[in-house]
Design an enzyme around this catalytic site. Structure first.
Site, PDB file in Angstrom:
ATOM      1  N   ARG A  84      -7.537 -41.016  18.868  1.00 31.79           N
ATOM      2  CA  ARG A  84      -8.509 -40.926  19.986  1.00 31.79           C
ATOM      3  C   ARG A  84      -8.620 -43.206  20.407  1.00 31.79           C
ATOM      4  O   ARG A  84      -7.710 -43.261  20.557  1.00 31.79           O
ATOM      5  CB  ARG A  84      -8.685 -40.565  21.113  1.00 31.79           C
ATOM      6  N   PHE A 132       1.215 -31.980  24.050  1.00 38.98           N
ATOM      7  CA  PHE A 132       0.337 -31.145  24.542  1.00 38.98           C
ATOM      8  C   PHE A 132      -1.378 -31.855  24.442  1.00 38.98           C
ATOM      9  O   PHE A 132      -2.232 -31.826  23.790  1.00 38.98           O
ATOM     10  CB  PHE A 132       0.241 -30.830  22.760  1.00 38.98           C
ATOM     11  N   ASP A 147       1.817 -30.784  29.066  1.00 37.80           N
ATOM     12  CA  ASP A 147       1.083 -29.298  28.607  1.00 37.80           C
ATOM     13  C   ASP A 147       1.116 -27.776  29.065  1.00 37.80           C
ATOM     14  O   ASP A 147       1.711 -28.246  30.318  1.00 37.80           O
ATOM     15  CB  ASP A 147      -0.739 -29.036  29.019  1.00 37.80           C
ATOM     16  N   CYS A 170      -2.959 -29.381  12.903  1.00 35.92           N
ATOM     17  CA  CYS A 170      -4.046 -29.079  12.945  1.00 35.92           C
ATOM     18  C   CYS A 170      -4.157 -27.330  12.049  1.00 35.92           C
ATOM     19  O   CYS A 170      -4.737 -26.550  12.351  1.00 35.92           O
ATOM     20  CB  CYS A 170      -4.869 -28.569  14.471  1.00 35.92           C
TER      21      CYS A 170
END
Ligand code: SAH
Length: 402
Positions: free
Chosen positions: A217, A233, A256, A346
């Site tokens: 970020r 997302f 999202d 991930c």
């Protein structure tokens, strides 16, 4: 041969199976055991011995899983008790001392194998701890663990979020969130790099916030000043808030599928003094949204793709790779020439090479050359054991796409 006054029941290895343990690996698969220990309850402590009877390590045993034993110590003199947990937790806290609490008071306090305590994850949200116990061995140490954590972390409350599907592999039931110590409010206010977020430790995804993206970020900010940014997302707006704070001219679209997540993203904008009006908050399936955006000829300067894990097991790898290909294809199609793409995975079973391979296939297909700018894994409070690359899961690439 080292001798010790401290003994636990013995689990014997097949010949030469101690090698990886001696290099620091913390798992023993059931196939490596010569003789499974007898009369041990699931999660009971054992001493692992080589085929010649030498002490190798100490851990906990569960006959119900492939990973039959998880190692807690290689030191024959180290008993597994409250002092042991205290040493591990103090060591973990010492590493997290790198954070200036006036800027960052949310971090992963314990990262399971990465912090030498397999089977437990602890995330800190200001003075609240959210704990996930994944293994039968850690369930047996649960009350000791909670006491030591509360003391060492000087926490106000501790919430157990034992709702992870991975518990099924250990023969454990999923549980409703429960306060195990102190008190835990419905919402916690945290700071990350000086930016504020509301966290819902009770119903938020995983433990509430994706703190493994903190460094990505921060890294994103340099690319987004005055730019049109699409955050796919977005969850509760992590990347979006950072981006919107870089300048008044930066415009952010957050997408999202979860309505509560999008509502929380709005709240997080307001919390940081950002006027929500110029920004877009969309409840949508990202794949559908991107197809529509492409159809409408929309173009963004920066696109962030941070999807949930598409593959949880090896057998799901093929399907997952297809999904990553499709997602990155769609993401790049709404990126203007020389725009910036941040693409993440991930999924533990998808490696950095897989993600790079996917991008290069997409690049060829679309005839859009990709310059690799930065690559990341987890943030520093998610250490991984060097010899256990299989416990690493996060990959993130910043690219410029021609
Ligand atoms: N980038 C976020 C974390 C993303 S977690 C952060 O920094 O905090 C993955 C998110 O994807 C979740 O919020 C989940 O609700 C959302 N999601 C899952 N499948 C989706 C889909 N098909 N379309 C849109 N969002 C989806």
């Amino acid at each position: 041969m080292p001798t010790s006054a401290i003994h636990y029941p013995t689990a014997s290895l097949k010949p030469h199976r101690e090698e990886s343990l001696l290099s620091g690996h913390l798992w023993i698969f059931s196939g490596a055991l010569q003789q499974p220990p007898h009369w041990i309850p699931a999660g009971g402590l054992v001493d692992v011995k080589s085929s010649t009877g030498q002490f190798v390590a100490r851990g906990y045993y569960n006959p119900q899983t492939d990973i039959a034993i998880r190692i807690l110590t290689h030191n024959v003199e180290e008993a597994i008790d409250a002092s042991f947990l205290r040493r591990r937790i103090r060591s973990a806290l010492e590493l997290r001392g790198i954070f200036d609490p006036s800027q960052t008071n949310t971090y992963r306090l314990l990262n399971s194998e990465g912090d030498g305590l397999p089977g437990v994850i602890v995330d800190r949200y200001a003075d609240i701890l959210v704990v996930q116990i994944h293994t039968a061995g850690m369930v047996r140490m649960r009350s000791m663990l909670i006491d030591v954590l509360m003391e060492e972390a000087a926490a106000r409350g501790l919430l157990l979020r034992n709702d992870s599907q991975s518990r099924h592999r250990e023969g454990l039931e999923l549980e409703e969130p429960v306060v195990a110590a102190g008190d835990v409010p419905a919402q916690v206010l945290v700071r990350e790099n000086g930016i504020q977020f509301f966290v819902d430790p009770w119903q938020g995804q995983k433990t509430g916030l994706f703190i493994d993206q903190r460094d990505k970020r921060a890294a994103l900010c340099k690319y987004v000043r005055g730019k049109r940014v699409l955050n796919c997302f977005s969850y509760t707006g992590g990347f979006s808030v950072y981006a919107a704070l870089t300048s008044k001219e930066t415009n952010v679209t957050s997408v999202d599928i979860s309505a509560p997540a999008i509502e929380a993203a709005r709240q997080n904008f307001t919390l940081n003094g950002i006027d929500v009006n110029p920004h877009q908050f969309l409840i949508a399936d990202v794949f559908d949204y991107l197809e529509q955006a492409q159809h409408n000829g929309e173009l963004f300067d920066v696109v962030v793709l941070d999807p949930p894990a598409f593959a949880k097991t090896q057998s799901a790898r093929g399907q997952a790779l297809k999904a990553y290909r499709r997602l990155n294809m769609l993401g790049i199609q709404v990126l203007r020439p020389d725009g910036i793409l941040l693409t993440c995975s991930c999924s533990g079973v998808i490696g950095m090479d897989d993600l790079l391979g996917t991008l290069s296939q997409v690049s060829q297909r679309l005839r859009r050359p990709v310059q690799l700018l930065e690559s990341y894994t987890h943030s520093v409070d998610h250490p991984t054991n060097l010899v256990m690359p299989e416990t690493a899961y996060l990959k993130a690439l910043f690219c410029r796409v021609g």
